[in-house]
Design an enzyme around this catalytic site. Structure first.
Site, PDB file in Angstrom:
ATOM      1  N   HIS A   1       0.854  -1.198   0.000  1.00 62.60           N
ATOM      2  CA  HIS A   1       0.000   0.000   0.000  1.00 62.60           C
ATOM      3  C   HIS A   1       0.888   1.246   0.000  1.00 62.60           C
ATOM      4  O   HIS A   1       1.863   1.307   0.748  1.00 62.60           O
ATOM      5  CB  HIS A   1      -0.869  -0.030   1.259  1.00 62.60           C
TER       6      HIS A   1
ATOM      7  N   TYR B   1     -14.347   4.937   8.377  1.00 61.33           N
ATOM      8  CA  TYR B   1     -14.915   3.629   8.013  1.00 61.33           C
ATOM      9  C   TYR B   1     -16.338   3.443   8.547  1.00 61.33           C
ATOM     10  O   TYR B   1     -16.674   2.390   9.079  1.00 61.33           O
ATOM     11  CB  TYR B   1     -14.000   2.507   8.511  1.00 61.33           C
TER      12      TYR B   1
ATOM     13  N   HIS C   1      -7.947   0.648  -4.003  1.00 60.46           N
ATOM     14  CA  HIS C   1      -8.656   1.525  -3.059  1.00 60.46           C
ATOM     15  C   HIS C   1      -9.010   2.783  -3.837  1.00 60.46           C
ATOM     16  O   HIS C   1      -8.097   3.460  -4.307  1.00 60.46           O
ATOM     17  CB  HIS C   1      -7.733   1.976  -1.929  1.00 60.46           C
TER      18      HIS C   1
ATOM     19  N   CYS D   1      -3.874   2.871  -4.488  1.00 56.02           N
ATOM     20  CA  CYS D   1      -4.720   3.680  -3.611  1.00 56.02           C
ATOM     21  C   CYS D   1      -4.731   5.114  -4.127  1.00 56.02           C
ATOM     22  O   CYS D   1      -3.745   5.843  -3.967  1.00 56.02           O
ATOM     23  CB  CYS D   1      -4.215   3.615  -2.168  1.00 56.02           C
TER      24      CYS D   1
ATOM     25  N   ASP E   1     -12.555   3.293  -0.408  1.00 59.01           N
ATOM     26  CA  ASP E   1     -11.610   3.509   0.681  1.00 59.01           C
ATOM     27  C   ASP E   1     -12.063   4.744   1.443  1.00 59.01           C
ATOM     28  O   ASP E   1     -12.005   5.840   0.923  1.00 59.01           O
ATOM     29  CB  ASP E   1     -10.231   3.736   0.064  1.00 59.01           C
ATOM     30  N   HIS E   2     -12.509   4.572   2.615  1.00 59.19           N
ATOM     31  CA  HIS E   2     -13.082   5.645   3.439  1.00 59.19           C
ATOM     32  C   HIS E   2     -14.393   6.137   2.809  1.00 59.19           C
ATOM     33  O   HIS E   2     -14.715   5.810   1.676  1.00 59.19           O
ATOM     34  CB  HIS E   2     -12.159   6.865   3.613  1.00 59.19           C
TER      35      HIS E   2
HETATM   36  C1  DNO Z   1      -6.357   3.547   5.250  1.00 63.23           C
HETATM   37  C2  DNO Z   1      -5.853   2.292   4.719  1.00 63.23           C
HETATM   38  C3  DNO Z   1      -4.498   1.950   5.275  1.00 63.23           C
HETATM   39  C4  DNO Z   1      -4.050   0.625   4.765  1.00 63.23           C
HETATM   40  C5  DNO Z   1      -2.725   0.169   5.238  1.00 63.23           C
HETATM   41  C6  DNO Z   1      -2.279  -0.985   4.411  1.00 63.23           C
HETATM   42  O1  DNO Z   1      -7.511   3.712   5.320  1.00 63.23           O
HETATM   43  O2  DNO Z   1      -5.923   2.256   3.366  1.00 63.23           O
HETATM   44  O3  DNO Z   1      -4.618   1.884   6.651  1.00 63.23           O
HETATM   45  O4  DNO Z   1      -4.925  -0.339   5.219  1.00 63.23           O
HETATM   46  O5  DNO Z   1      -1.809   1.162   5.230  1.00 63.23           O
HETATM   47  O6  DNO Z   1      -1.344  -1.714   5.084  1.00 63.23           O
END
Ligand code: DNO
Length: 399
Positions: A237, A374, A302, A275, A355-356
């Protein structure tokens, strides 16, 4: 028949306000989770993995991706017991693989995972999101952490702004700022104390970007061949935010660093979690270019949007409004799927998650229950928007 992207939802377990039955209603078919109760560095036992998998499956869902098998700090700093932690890491991968779980997300950020300065940042429409404000980071660094070299990491404008900001904070607000920045590992409610953070920070005294890269490549050299032999796709990530904070090194943050690192251990199993929100926080990062370069090795996606503010500050926004053109990214993802499909790859329906998401509607009064970013409804909205975007673009591209 060309497959759609696999819609997934991150789940931190029942203590974080969402049940698996709720996840089912969001439109996701896959769950993204981890054994959050196992301390970082310890082996995840086959039995515990199996138990969680069974629970997920009994709700009619699939455990699609592990996020994250966290990397112990000793590996990142390459200290004395790193070998032992690498052995444990590999054993965990074996245990996951034996349970049929083959996609593993992780990161290599020193000490902290993603970092924000405000977890309830009001958006114009009445919902709340997450913000990273450079001057608040500087205020914490200069006046709460009192880090010796902090003064060298900020320009005079930022220092002035940080001072004004800090002087106007009540004691309670200072505590909130500290707890927000010092939040530890996602999926836990742990927060570092200043002393704990300082002592961990001291471990990085002689580790710059070059050394951190070496330590990461060393980790890859040991772990990737094992992952490859058992068919586990590792996907790192990006750093969030993708630049140094508190003088700590960060290396999964731009196209050349990522290329440089992934090239050292060239394997399909040495992959990337794409991401959008993390990478876009540096406006120099060209997301489309990054996606194109690594598309073959993107095993997990993400998607979220951010609004860039002044240099090194941003806040998270609704998925379809912000500094990132997610339609452009979605189009590239579908094209990558088409490529994989035409080559007969098994990995066409790449797992994707919203993601979020904003804290909104009925979730606002439940805010303490959720892990920041989340909540249920905001992420469900994001997933719906992404699904619609995918459907529309797929129709356009494939017809
Ligand atoms: C945030 C996430 C990160 C991710 C880690 C992966 O929302 O995308 O916390 O899970 O960094 O290891």
């Amino acid at each position: 028949m060309m497959e759609y992207l696999e819609k997934t939802f991150r789940w931190f377990g029942p203590d974080f306000g969402i049940t698996l039955n709720d996840v089912k209603q969001t439109g996701a078919t896959g769950v993204v989770t981890a054994l959050y109760n196992v301390p970082i560095g310890e082996v995840w036992s086959r039995e515990e993995i199996k138990r969680l998998k069974k629970k997920i499956e009994s709700s009619g869902l699939k455990w699609s991706v592990v996020e994250s098998v966290n990397v112990h700090e000793s590996i990142k700093t390459s200290s004395a017991n790193s070998k032992e932690y690498i052995i444990n890491y590999i054993e965990t991968l074996h245990n996951l693989s034996e349970n049929g779980i083959k996609t593993v997300c992780y990161n290599f950020m020193p000490i902290l995972d993603w970092t924000r300065t405000d977890l309830f940042f009001p958006l114009k429409n009445g919902s709340y999101s997450l913000r990273y404000f450079k001057s608040a980071i500087a205020a914490f660094d200069l006046f709460l952490l009192n880090r010796k070299d902090a003064i060298n990491n900020y320009n005079s404008n930022t220092i002035d702004e940080a001072k004004t900001l800090f002087d106007n904070l009540s004691e309670e607000e200072k505590g909130t700022l500290k707890d927000t920045i010092m939040a530890g590992v996602p999926g836990t409610r742990d927060v570092f104390s200043i002393e704990e953070f300082k002592s961990r920070h001291a471990e990085y005294i002689s580790i710059d970007d070059i050394q951190l890269k070496k330590n990461l490549v060393n980790f890859h050299k040991k772990v990737i061949p094992e992952a490859e032999s058992i068919g586990v796709k590792m996907c790192i990530h990006p750093d969030d935010p993708p630049f140094s904070i508190f003088g700590l090194p960060r290396v999964i943050n731009n196209i050349s660093n990522i290329e440089n690192i992934l090239r050292k251990v060239p394997s399909y199993y040495n992959g990337l979690t794409f991401c959008s929100g993390s990478l876009a926080a540096n406006p120099k990062n060209n997301l489309a270019k990054i996606f194109r370069l690594f598309s073959e090795r993107v095993h997990f996606i993400h998607l979220r949007n951010i609004q860039l503010e002044e240099d090194k500050s941003f806040f998270e926004t609704d998925h379809l409004n912000g500094s990132i053109n997610l339609a452009e990214i979605m189009e590239l993802i579908i094209q990558e799927q088409l490529r994989r499909y035409s080559e007969g790859s098994r990995d066409v329906n790449i797992p994707i998650r919203s993601d979020h998401g904003p804290l909104m509607l009925g979730d606002i009064k439940l805010k303490e229950k959720f892990y920041p970013g989340y909540s249920t409804i905001g992420r469900m909205k994001g997933l719906a928007q992404l699904t619609g975007l995918e459907l529309g673009l797929r129709h356009k591209i494939c017809s």
